[in-house]
Design a protein around this motif. Structure first.
Motif, PDB file in Angstrom:
ATOM      1  N   ARG A   6       5.719  17.111   8.681  1.00 45.55           N
ATOM      2  CA  ARG A   6       4.407  17.647   8.526  1.00 45.55           C
ATOM      3  C   ARG A   6       3.126  16.637   8.651  1.00 45.55           C
ATOM      4  O   ARG A   6       3.753  15.385   8.488  1.00 45.55           O
ATOM      5  N   ALA A   7       2.109  16.973   9.132  1.00 47.37           N
ATOM      6  CA  ALA A   7       0.829  16.276   8.790  1.00 47.37           C
ATOM      7  C   ALA A   7       0.699  15.924   7.345  1.00 47.37           C
ATOM      8  O   ALA A   7       1.109  16.602   6.554  1.00 47.37           O
ATOM      9  N   PRO A   8      -0.024  14.642   7.158  1.00 48.80           N
ATOM     10  CA  PRO A   8      -0.200  14.543   5.743  1.00 48.80           C
ATOM     11  C   PRO A   8      -1.584  15.160   5.165  1.00 48.80           C
ATOM     12  O   PRO A   8      -2.383  15.691   5.771  1.00 48.80           O
ATOM     13  N   GLN A   9      -1.254  15.427   3.705  1.00 51.11           N
ATOM     14  CA  GLN A   9      -2.551  15.941   2.957  1.00 51.11           C
ATOM     15  C   GLN A   9      -3.452  14.666   2.981  1.00 51.11           C
ATOM     16  O   GLN A   9      -3.115  13.442   3.175  1.00 51.11           O
ATOM     17  N   LEU A  10      -4.814  14.822   2.819  1.00 45.54           N
ATOM     18  CA  LEU A  10      -5.644  13.584   2.864  1.00 45.54           C
ATOM     19  C   LEU A  10      -5.350  12.913   1.748  1.00 45.54           C
ATOM     20  O   LEU A  10      -5.124  13.100   0.559  1.00 45.54           O
ATOM     21  N   ASP A  11      -5.214  11.350   2.090  1.00 49.08           N
ATOM     22  CA  ASP A  11      -5.094  10.228   1.160  1.00 49.08           C
ATOM     23  C   ASP A  11      -3.519  10.439   0.592  1.00 49.08           C
ATOM     24  O   ASP A  11      -3.181   9.922  -0.537  1.00 49.08           O
ATOM     25  N   GLU A  12      -2.884  11.133   0.885  1.00 43.52           N
ATOM     26  CA  GLU A  12      -1.466  11.420   0.357  1.00 43.52           C
ATOM     27  C   GLU A  12      -0.631  10.200   0.255  1.00 43.52           C
ATOM     28  O   GLU A  12       0.143  10.075  -0.900  1.00 43.52           O
ATOM     29  N   HIS A  13      -0.598   9.194   0.770  1.00 48.93           N
ATOM     30  CA  HIS A  13       0.086   8.058   1.016  1.00 48.93           C
ATOM     31  C   HIS A  13      -0.696   6.737   0.465  1.00 48.93           C
ATOM     32  O   HIS A  13      -0.396   5.645   0.496  1.00 48.93           O
ATOM     33  N   GLY A  14      -1.966   7.081  -0.048  1.00 52.89           N
ATOM     34  CA  GLY A  14      -2.903   6.037  -0.329  1.00 52.89           C
ATOM     35  C   GLY A  14      -2.246   5.058  -1.227  1.00 52.89           C
ATOM     36  O   GLY A  14      -2.209   3.679  -0.960  1.00 52.89           O
ATOM     37  N   ASP A  15      -1.635   5.536  -2.226  1.00 56.14           N
ATOM     38  CA  ASP A  15      -1.229   4.660  -3.344  1.00 56.14           C
ATOM     39  C   ASP A  15       0.008   3.945  -2.974  1.00 56.14           C
ATOM     40  O   ASP A  15       0.176   2.855  -3.225  1.00 56.14           O
ATOM     41  N   ALA A  16       0.979   4.870  -2.267  1.00 56.53           N
ATOM     42  CA  ALA A  16       2.129   3.993  -1.823  1.00 56.53           C
ATOM     43  C   ALA A  16       1.804   2.983  -0.671  1.00 56.53           C
ATOM     44  O   ALA A  16       2.660   1.879  -0.848  1.00 56.53           O
ATOM     45  N   LEU A  17       0.952   2.954   0.241  1.00 58.77           N
ATOM     46  CA  LEU A  17       0.462   2.121   1.213  1.00 58.77           C
ATOM     47  C   LEU A  17      -0.064   0.880   0.458  1.00 58.77           C
ATOM     48  O   LEU A  17       0.209  -0.247   0.840  1.00 58.77           O
ATOM     49  N   ARG A  18      -0.894   1.008  -0.564  1.00 57.16           N
ATOM     50  CA  ARG A  18      -1.317  -0.146  -1.031  1.00 57.16           C
ATOM     51  C   ARG A  18      -0.275  -1.011  -1.913  1.00 57.16           C
ATOM     52  O   ARG A  18      -0.415  -2.391  -2.038  1.00 57.16           O
ATOM     53  N   THR A  19       0.792  -0.262  -2.499  1.00 60.19           N
ATOM     54  CA  THR A  19       1.725  -0.740  -3.007  1.00 60.19           C
ATOM     55  C   THR A  19       2.635  -1.604  -2.038  1.00 60.19           C
ATOM     56  O   THR A  19       2.961  -2.749  -2.273  1.00 60.19           O
ATOM     57  N   GLU A  20       2.808  -1.028  -0.741  1.00 59.84           N
ATOM     58  CA  GLU A  20       3.554  -1.625   0.112  1.00 59.84           C
ATOM     59  C   GLU A  20       2.948  -2.931   0.554  1.00 59.84           C
ATOM     60  O   GLU A  20       3.648  -4.039   0.613  1.00 59.84           O
ATOM     61  N   VAL A  21       1.552  -2.829   0.956  1.00 62.18           N
ATOM     62  CA  VAL A  21       1.088  -4.069   1.496  1.00 62.18           C
ATOM     63  C   VAL A  21       0.962  -5.406   0.252  1.00 62.18           C
ATOM     64  O   VAL A  21       1.121  -6.235   0.530  1.00 62.18           O
ATOM     65  N   ARG A  22       0.605  -4.876  -1.083  1.00 63.57           N
ATOM     66  CA  ARG A  22       0.802  -5.776  -2.036  1.00 63.57           C
ATOM     67  C   ARG A  22       2.055  -6.571  -2.067  1.00 63.57           C
ATOM     68  O   ARG A  22       2.420  -7.880  -2.456  1.00 63.57           O
ATOM     69  N   ALA A  23       3.464  -5.803  -2.053  1.00 61.13           N
ATOM     70  CA  ALA A  23       4.548  -6.103  -2.014  1.00 61.13           C
ATOM     71  C   ALA A  23       5.052  -7.066  -0.758  1.00 61.13           C
ATOM     72  O   ALA A  23       5.334  -8.216  -1.048  1.00 61.13           O
ATOM     73  N   LEU A  77     -10.055   5.347   3.144  1.00 63.99           N
ATOM     74  CA  LEU A  77     -10.680   3.957   3.329  1.00 63.99           C
ATOM     75  C   LEU A  77     -12.194   4.150   3.826  1.00 63.99           C
ATOM     76  O   LEU A  77     -12.404   4.794   4.959  1.00 63.99           O
ATOM     77  N   ASP A  78     -12.897   3.572   3.020  1.00 65.43           N
ATOM     78  CA  ASP A  78     -14.494   3.746   3.707  1.00 65.43           C
ATOM     79  C   ASP A  78     -14.808   2.392   4.190  1.00 65.43           C
ATOM     80  O   ASP A  78     -14.873   1.431   3.592  1.00 65.43           O
ATOM     81  N   LEU A  79     -14.574   2.410   5.658  1.00 60.64           N
ATOM     82  CA  LEU A  79     -14.975   0.982   6.320  1.00 60.64           C
ATOM     83  C   LEU A  79     -16.301   0.595   6.325  1.00 60.64           C
ATOM     84  O   LEU A  79     -16.280  -0.590   6.701  1.00 60.64           O
ATOM     85  N   LYS A  80     -17.132   1.207   5.678  1.00 57.42           N
ATOM     86  CA  LYS A  80     -18.469   0.663   5.569  1.00 57.42           C
ATOM     87  C   LYS A  80     -18.764  -0.040   4.272  1.00 57.42           C
ATOM     88  O   LYS A  80     -19.717  -0.735   4.122  1.00 57.42           O
ATOM     89  N   SER A  81     -17.682  -0.080   3.295  1.00 57.54           N
ATOM     90  CA  SER A  81     -17.748  -0.557   2.316  1.00 57.54           C
ATOM     91  C   SER A  81     -17.065  -2.038   2.185  1.00 57.54           C
ATOM     92  O   SER A  81     -16.063  -1.909   2.952  1.00 57.54           O
ATOM     93  N   PRO A  82     -17.395  -2.738   1.248  1.00 50.36           N
ATOM     94  CA  PRO A  82     -16.407  -4.261   1.530  1.00 50.36           C
ATOM     95  C   PRO A  82     -15.187  -3.728   1.070  1.00 50.36           C
ATOM     96  O   PRO A  82     -14.216  -4.458   1.445  1.00 50.36           O
ATOM     97  N   GLU A  83     -14.857  -3.062  -0.203  1.00 52.59           N
ATOM     98  CA  GLU A  83     -13.472  -2.727  -0.544  1.00 52.59           C
ATOM     99  C   GLU A  83     -12.882  -2.218   0.440  1.00 52.59           C
ATOM    100  O   GLU A  83     -11.523  -2.288   0.598  1.00 52.59           O
ATOM    101  N   GLY A  84     -13.293  -1.143   1.260  1.00 55.34           N
ATOM    102  CA  GLY A  84     -12.491  -0.231   2.571  1.00 55.34           C
ATOM    103  C   GLY A  84     -12.274  -1.247   3.400  1.00 55.34           C
ATOM    104  O   GLY A  84     -11.094  -1.393   3.953  1.00 55.34           O
ATOM    105  N   HIS A  85     -13.271  -2.064   3.912  1.00 53.85           N
ATOM    106  CA  HIS A  85     -12.866  -3.277   5.142  1.00 53.85           C
ATOM    107  C   HIS A  85     -11.864  -4.084   4.488  1.00 53.85           C
ATOM    108  O   HIS A  85     -11.014  -4.379   5.251  1.00 53.85           O
ATOM    109  N   ALA A  86     -11.921  -4.693   3.411  1.00 54.80           N
ATOM    110  CA  ALA A  86     -10.774  -5.533   2.727  1.00 54.80           C
ATOM    111  C   ALA A  86      -9.451  -4.874   2.757  1.00 54.80           C
ATOM    112  O   ALA A  86      -8.414  -5.422   3.179  1.00 54.80           O
ATOM    113  N   ASP A  87      -9.249  -3.613   2.537  1.00 54.83           N
ATOM    114  CA  ASP A  87      -8.159  -2.889   2.349  1.00 54.83           C
ATOM    115  C   ASP A  87      -7.568  -2.846   3.724  1.00 54.83           C
ATOM    116  O   ASP A  87      -6.309  -2.834   4.114  1.00 54.83           O
ATOM    117  N   LEU A  88      -8.481  -2.428   4.956  1.00 56.17           N
ATOM    118  CA  LEU A  88      -8.134  -2.259   6.177  1.00 56.17           C
ATOM    119  C   LEU A  88      -7.402  -3.763   6.483  1.00 56.17           C
ATOM    120  O   LEU A  88      -6.425  -3.747   7.275  1.00 56.17           O
TER     121      LEU A  88
END
Length: 397
Positions: free
Chosen positions: A372-389, A76-87
């Motif tokens: 293990r540790a995650p790859q960068l943004d590995e769970h981004g899509d899944a997390l956005r889906t979870e939040v919408r649900a 998430l780019d927290l400096k952008s409106p979109e990233g802030h909204a997602d957070l």
């Protein structure tokens, strides 16, 4: 994940060592740790060592793997409106937010506790900085950057670590980061317990300086009681003896036979019973006064024996231990039996990774390290889906 914190969701805004170490503990205990990373990834992704690669996807470095295992990654780019909204959407579903930004950053990003609590009043918000927040006690160093070695220096640890006649020596592990991170975890757990009863969250403030000073508690009371400034004394103890690291034929060992019973047991093992009745060594106070003489006696005895011979004589009878390097520890059955050396997947590498395990054990809800540790943004899509649900189902907040 299993563990007593299963069901707890933590938004991890931390970077480097102190904050990620604290959230790593929460992950091992079962919490769902959502690691929010900037575009390009958290800084320690670019720190090695890296394992041999099979030529496929980029491997995970040891630094990042060790303290980010068991987490999920979203960019998430927290400096952008979109990233802030997602957070903000993630915060609605969270129990905890943890951050270790520099002074003023959370205000500039509009993600301070005062702001996030409007979205989620039950939120526990953990903050870790070098010298603390103004609301809990304004430090003259509040705007100073802090690192492990500078905190070890300022909070006193370096002043009591080193040889008696030598220069200050940094404590080997990054204790100036790791201990504050652990203290923050304790604070988060306490606030979670309180929030369960009241339904209201709160902010936790941990200063790296404060945590390290609390770790150096002995020098505080020594100075308060005696007016004397503690100095480095090598491997010994200022008020107990024998308590030292001694040379053997083939390495080094540690002995701490400080009580009367253990001193007497050590004397009998050394076949020197006359030391027990000697007026110079008769009790703990006299032994401290004659510390150097006791050291000479022990040195002479241990240098004539190997570590294996000393282990046979002393192991289980008085407090004793060989000075192990990491190769010794990898060969020690204790570390494997206690799951303190854990193999985890290392994608893109020709070998698995081995990281330090979780020392907190539970009888019914075991802690685990196995992910293990995650790859960068590995769970981004899944997390956005979870939040919408969650928003659709009315389960947020």
């Amino acid at each position: 994940m299993t563990g007593p914190l299963t069901g707890v969701r933590v938004i991890d805004l931390t970077a480097a060592l102190a904050g990620p170490y604290g959230t790593m503990i929460l992950a091992d205990l079962g919490a769902d740790i959502i690691k929010v990373e900037p575009p390009g990834g958290e800084v320690t992704r670019r720190v090695g060592p890296y394992p041999p690669s099979d030529g496929g996807q980029q491997t995970l470095g040891g630094y990042f793997q060790s303290i980010n295992r068991g987490k999920r990654s979203i960019v998430l780019d927290l400096k952008s409106p979109e990233g802030h909204a997602d957070l903000m959407e993630l915060v609605r579903t969270a129990d905890v937010v943890v951050e270790n930004f520099g002074p003023g950053v959370v205000e500039r990003l509009n993600i301070s506790y005062e702001e996030l609590r409007k979205t989620n009043p039950r939120l526990v918000y953990g903050s870790l900085t070098g010298f603390g927040a103004a609301w809990s006690g304004e430090s003259p160093y509040i705007n100073w950057p802090a690192m492990d070695i500078t905190i070890q220096a300022m909070a006193g640890a370096l002043s009591i670590t080193g040889t008696e006649d030598g220069k200050p020596v940094k404590i080997g592990p990054g204790i100036g980061d790791i201990f504050p991170g652990t203290m923050l975890t304790i604070g988060v757990l306490a606030a979670l317990w309180e929030a369960q009863k009241t339904g209201e969250g709160q902010q936790i403030d941990v200063s790296m300086f404060d945590a390290m000073l609390s770790l150096c508690e002995r020098m505080v009371y020594q100075y308060s009681y005696t007016g004397q400034v503690p100095k480095p004394i090598g491997n010994t103890h200022p008020i107990l003896t024998p308590f030292d690291v001694l040379e053997a034929k083939d390495g080094w060992i540690a002995i701490a036979a400080t009580t009367q019973l253990r001193w007497e047991a050590l004397c009998r093992i050394m076949e020197m019973p006359e030391l027990i009745t000697s007026p110079r060594f008769r009790d703990e106070g006299r032994r401290v006064e004659h510390r150097s003489e006791i050291r000479q006696i022990l040195d002479t005895w241990t240098r004539a024996l190997t570590r294996a011979e000393l282990r046979e004589k002393l192991g289980g009878k008085v407090p004793f231990g060989p000075v192990n390097d990491i190769r010794d520890i990898f060969e020690d059955p204790h570390a494997w039996a206690r799951d303190m050396l854990v193999e985890i997947e290392n994608p893109g590498a020709t070998q698995t990774a081995i990281v330090a395990g979780q020392p907190i054990k539970f009888s019914r809800t075991p802690s685990t390290v196995g992910v293990r540790a995650p790859q960068l943004d590995e769970h981004g899509d899944a997390l956005r889906t979870e939040v919408r649900a969650a928003s659709t189902n009315g389960t947020v907040g």
